[in-house]
Write a protein that holds these residues in place. Structure first.
Motif, PDB file in Angstrom:
ATOM      1  N   ALA A  26       0.782  -1.224  -0.085  1.00  0.00           N
ATOM      2  CA  ALA A  26       0.158  -0.102   0.306  1.00  0.00           C
ATOM      3  C   ALA A  26       0.707   1.216  -0.048  1.00  0.00           C
ATOM      4  N   ILE A  27       1.923   1.153   0.635  1.00  0.00           N
ATOM      5  CA  ILE A  27       2.859   2.394   0.859  1.00  0.00           C
ATOM      6  C   ILE A  27       3.542   2.415  -0.393  1.00  0.00           C
ATOM      7  N   ASP A  28       4.031   1.350  -1.073  1.00  0.00           N
ATOM      8  CA  ASP A  28       4.782   1.423  -2.347  1.00  0.00           C
ATOM      9  C   ASP A  28       3.821   1.815  -3.281  1.00  0.00           C
ATOM     10  N   ARG A  29       2.591   1.701  -3.290  1.00  0.00           N
ATOM     11  CA  ARG A  29       1.671   2.210  -4.523  1.00  0.00           C
ATOM     12  C   ARG A  29       1.436   3.762  -4.464  1.00  0.00           C
ATOM     13  N   LEU A  30       1.127   3.992  -2.753  1.00  0.00           N
ATOM     14  CA  LEU A  30       0.789   5.517  -2.788  1.00  0.00           C
ATOM     15  C   LEU A  30       1.876   6.390  -2.912  1.00  0.00           C
ATOM     16  N   ALA A  31       3.329   5.884  -2.438  1.00  0.00           N
ATOM     17  CA  ALA A  31       4.536   6.753  -2.489  1.00  0.00           C
ATOM     18  C   ALA A  31       4.734   7.015  -4.059  1.00  0.00           C
ATOM     19  N   ARG A  32       4.264   6.352  -5.097  1.00  0.00           N
ATOM     20  CA  ARG A  32       4.506   6.817  -6.529  1.00  0.00           C
ATOM     21  C   ARG A  32       4.225   8.060  -6.834  1.00  0.00           C
ATOM     22  N   GLU A  33       2.943   8.650  -6.125  1.00  0.00           N
ATOM     23  CA  GLU A  33       2.498   9.853  -6.423  1.00  0.00           C
ATOM     24  C   GLU A  33       2.908  10.957  -5.529  1.00  0.00           C
TER      25      GLU A  33
ATOM     26  N   PRO B  54       0.081  10.720  -0.028  1.00  0.00           N
ATOM     27  CA  PRO B  54       1.117  10.499  -0.922  1.00  0.00           C
ATOM     28  C   PRO B  54       2.639  11.080  -0.375  1.00  0.00           C
ATOM     29  N   ASP B  55       2.747  12.272   0.123  1.00  0.00           N
ATOM     30  CA  ASP B  55       3.927  12.988   0.594  1.00  0.00           C
ATOM     31  C   ASP B  55       4.327  12.114   1.735  1.00  0.00           C
ATOM     32  N   VAL B  56       3.511  11.758   2.614  1.00  0.00           N
ATOM     33  CA  VAL B  56       3.932  10.978   4.058  1.00  0.00           C
ATOM     34  C   VAL B  56       4.551   9.635   3.604  1.00  0.00           C
ATOM     35  N   ALA B  57       3.697   9.038   2.739  1.00  0.00           N
ATOM     36  CA  ALA B  57       4.000   7.664   2.145  1.00  0.00           C
ATOM     37  C   ALA B  57       5.192   7.493   1.597  1.00  0.00           C
ATOM     38  N   ALA B  58       5.396   8.572   0.720  1.00  0.00           N
ATOM     39  CA  ALA B  58       6.708   8.444  -0.029  1.00  0.00           C
ATOM     40  C   ALA B  58       7.954   8.796   0.991  1.00  0.00           C
ATOM     41  N   SER B  59       7.518   9.465   1.971  1.00  0.00           N
ATOM     42  CA  SER B  59       8.856  10.173   2.857  1.00  0.00           C
ATOM     43  C   SER B  59       9.141   8.915   3.836  1.00  0.00           C
ATOM     44  N   VAL B  60       7.878   8.150   4.338  1.00  0.00           N
ATOM     45  CA  VAL B  60       8.177   6.937   5.141  1.00  0.00           C
ATOM     46  C   VAL B  60       9.045   6.004   4.293  1.00  0.00           C
ATOM     47  N   GLN B  61       8.704   5.680   2.992  1.00  0.00           N
ATOM     48  CA  GLN B  61       9.336   4.810   2.317  1.00  0.00           C
ATOM     49  C   GLN B  61      11.012   5.074   1.966  1.00  0.00           C
ATOM     50  N   GLU B  62      11.065   6.521   1.747  1.00  0.00           N
ATOM     51  CA  GLU B  62      12.286   7.013   1.592  1.00  0.00           C
ATOM     52  C   GLU B  62      13.308   6.576   2.880  1.00  0.00           C
ATOM     53  N   ALA B  63      12.767   7.037   4.164  1.00  0.00           N
ATOM     54  CA  ALA B  63      13.508   6.776   5.322  1.00  0.00           C
ATOM     55  C   ALA B  63      13.904   5.418   5.585  1.00  0.00           C
TER      56      ALA B  63
ATOM     57  N   TYR C  17       5.050  12.634  14.448  1.00  0.00           N
ATOM     58  CA  TYR C  17       4.696  13.450  13.341  1.00  0.00           C
ATOM     59  C   TYR C  17       3.076  13.860  13.001  1.00  0.00           C
ATOM     60  N   LEU C  18       2.378  12.458  13.249  1.00  0.00           N
ATOM     61  CA  LEU C  18       1.101  12.576  12.752  1.00  0.00           C
ATOM     62  C   LEU C  18       0.270  13.164  13.888  1.00  0.00           C
ATOM     63  N   LEU C  19       0.684  13.137  15.118  1.00  0.00           N
ATOM     64  CA  LEU C  19       0.072  13.818  16.169  1.00  0.00           C
ATOM     65  C   LEU C  19       0.124  15.498  15.885  1.00  0.00           C
ATOM     66  N   ALA C  20       1.237  15.758  15.592  1.00  0.00           N
ATOM     67  CA  ALA C  20       1.351  17.179  15.423  1.00  0.00           C
ATOM     68  C   ALA C  20       0.950  17.787  13.754  1.00  0.00           C
ATOM     69  N   HIS C  21       0.605  16.809  12.973  1.00  0.00           N
ATOM     70  CA  HIS C  21       0.241  17.127  11.567  1.00  0.00           C
ATOM     71  C   HIS C  21      -0.795  16.118  11.030  1.00  0.00           C
ATOM     72  N   PRO C  22      -2.140  16.041  11.803  1.00  0.00           N
ATOM     73  CA  PRO C  22      -2.974  15.001  11.261  1.00  0.00           C
ATOM     74  C   PRO C  22      -2.871  15.025   9.866  1.00  0.00           C
ATOM     75  N   ALA C  23      -2.722  13.727   9.187  1.00  0.00           N
ATOM     76  CA  ALA C  23      -2.573  13.546   7.874  1.00  0.00           C
ATOM     77  C   ALA C  23      -3.849  13.872   7.327  1.00  0.00           C
ATOM     78  N   VAL C  24      -3.901  14.803   6.313  1.00  0.00           N
ATOM     79  CA  VAL C  24      -5.037  15.131   5.283  1.00  0.00           C
ATOM     80  C   VAL C  24      -4.911  14.150   4.229  1.00  0.00           C
ATOM     81  N   PRO C  25      -5.923  13.455   3.578  1.00  0.00           N
ATOM     82  CA  PRO C  25      -5.919  12.694   2.614  1.00  0.00           C
ATOM     83  C   PRO C  25      -4.844  13.317   1.529  1.00  0.00           C
ATOM     84  N   ALA C  26      -5.160  14.526   1.127  1.00  0.00           N
ATOM     85  CA  ALA C  26      -4.246  15.075   0.039  1.00  0.00           C
ATOM     86  C   ALA C  26      -2.689  15.078   0.276  1.00  0.00           C
ATOM     87  N   ALA C  27      -2.217  14.845   1.658  1.00  0.00           N
ATOM     88  CA  ALA C  27      -0.865  14.861   1.999  1.00  0.00           C
ATOM     89  C   ALA C  27      -0.451  13.262   2.048  1.00  0.00           C
TER      90      ALA C  27
END
Ligand code: KG4
Ligand code: ZN
Length: 339
Positions: free
Chosen positions: A184-191, A235-244, A223-233
């Motif tokens: 799921a992260i792999d797929r979403l991270a592409r965007e 893919p960026d969170v997924a890509a950053s998680v994957q990158e780390a 991070y998610l407590l400080a920045h509750p993930a909005v759906p639009a964000a």
């Protein structure tokens, strides 16, 4: 020689038939739908589903191979490491068949299966040459191994806490992406933009090749407590998680390549299906003049073909384990790196 392979160390019930090193059939029954609602593998449920699935899976593999049980010459079964209840189901089925049919049985270390899985995509006369370095990354394991020769493996380092697949799965759960989380992260991270968020990378003492992923999970939760993930964000969170996560794997693997001077790297286990990891390791390996090999996706995730392949040489040499062979959840593999 025809070998029946049986694998049930985690949540996949699998059987395969191998003839003289060539795969005739490989069948895997996934339990993702069973464990999905819990966001991770529930050991007791896994054992119960192995009991239900394993015999039909073995029958399907034999049928696909066009081989009856009477044509099987030996059995290779995973005896550890893994979930003890799950391992016991495979082992008990294997022992039952071995005893009834008077067949030799060998216990296989699941990690040896992952280490040799890249051979299933190659011809019998062209196995991955030794020595090679193997990065085995799955839901249960994250380790670096030096394969010096058949049966001669040294563990150079491993995770001190969570496996990287577990980190992918837990991150996906925190992001509400479902289970298993890696794909799921792999797929979403592409965007998404992998540099959108800079998560901390654990870096352990130099000269060792261990990993640590538990701090990452805490960092993501904060991070998610400080920045509750909005759906639009997302893919960026997924890509950053994957990158780390990929960064941490790549950095330690590059250190191990430099320390061992190997010319080949095999990346195996469920997380080896990750596109970013594949691209990154090929890139880093290429820059160092190292050949980087990945098993095809079906042989990256748990399967019995790799277990049959790992056990076949011992069966062919006439060796076998006794029927007192036990399941060992923490079965050790290789010796620890002292360099
Ligand atoms: O090897 P495997 O099937 O089972 C174990 O031995 O654990 O690996 C399963 C793990 C899961 O954690 C899953 O999320 C992860 O592999 N995985 C991935 C991907 N495909 C599977 N992780 C990242 N990216 C993927 N594409
Ligand atoms: Zn595995």
């Amino acid at each position: 020689m025809i070998v029946l392979g049986i694998e049930s160390s985690c949540d996949d019930s699998a059987a395969a038939v191998l003839r003289d090193g060539t795969l005739l059939a490989s069948v895997v029954s996934s339990q993702d739908a069973v464990h999905g609602p819990y966001g991770g593998v529930v050991p007791e449920l896994a054992s119960r589903h192995h009991i239900r699935n394993l015999l039909p899976v073995i029958d399907a593999a034999l049928e696909r191979a066009g081989v009856g049980l009477g044509g099987v010459d030996g059995i290779a079964v995973t005896c550890g490491p893994g979930l003890v209840g799950s391992l016991l189901v495979g082992l008990t089925v294997a022992k039952g068949i071995a005893q009834r049919r008077r067949l030799p049985l060998v216990g296989v270390n699941h990690l040896e299966g992952h280490l040799l899985a890249a051979n299933l995509d190659r011809s019998v006369d062209d196995p991955v040459p030794f020595p090679f370095l193997a990065l085995v990354v799955s839901g249960g394991h994250s380790g670096l191994y030096l394969a010096r020769g058949p049966g001669d493996y040294a563990c150079l380092g491993r995770t001190r806490d969570d496996a990287v697949g577990e980190a992918f799965d837990k991150a996906a759960k925190l992001l509400g992406l479902g289970y298993p989380g890696g794909p799921a992260i792999d797929r979403l991270a592409r965007e998404g933009d992998p540099s959108a968020i800079r998560f901390p990378r654990a870096s352990l003492k130099r000269g060792r090749f261990d990993f640590s992923f538990s701090g990452f999970k805490t960092a993501l939760r904060q991070y998610l407590l400080a920045h509750p993930a909005v759906p639009a964000a997302l893919p960026d969170v997924a890509a950053s998680v994957q990158e780390a996560l990929v960064d941490m794997l790549a950095a330690t693997t590059v250190d191990a390549i430099a320390a061992t001077g190997v010319e080949r790297l095999v990346v195996s286990g469920g997380v080896a299906a990750n596109r970013r990891l594949r691209a990154r390791m090929s890139e880093e390996g290429g820059a160092l003049g190292v050949d980087v090999l990945f098993p095809s996706a079906a042989f990256c995730t748990d399967n019995a073909a790799m277990i049959a392949f790992a056990g076949a040489p011992r069966l062919a040499a006439g060796a076998h384990d006794g029927l007192d062979l036990n399941a060992d959840a923490d079965l050790p593999f290789g010796t620890r790196w002292e360099g």
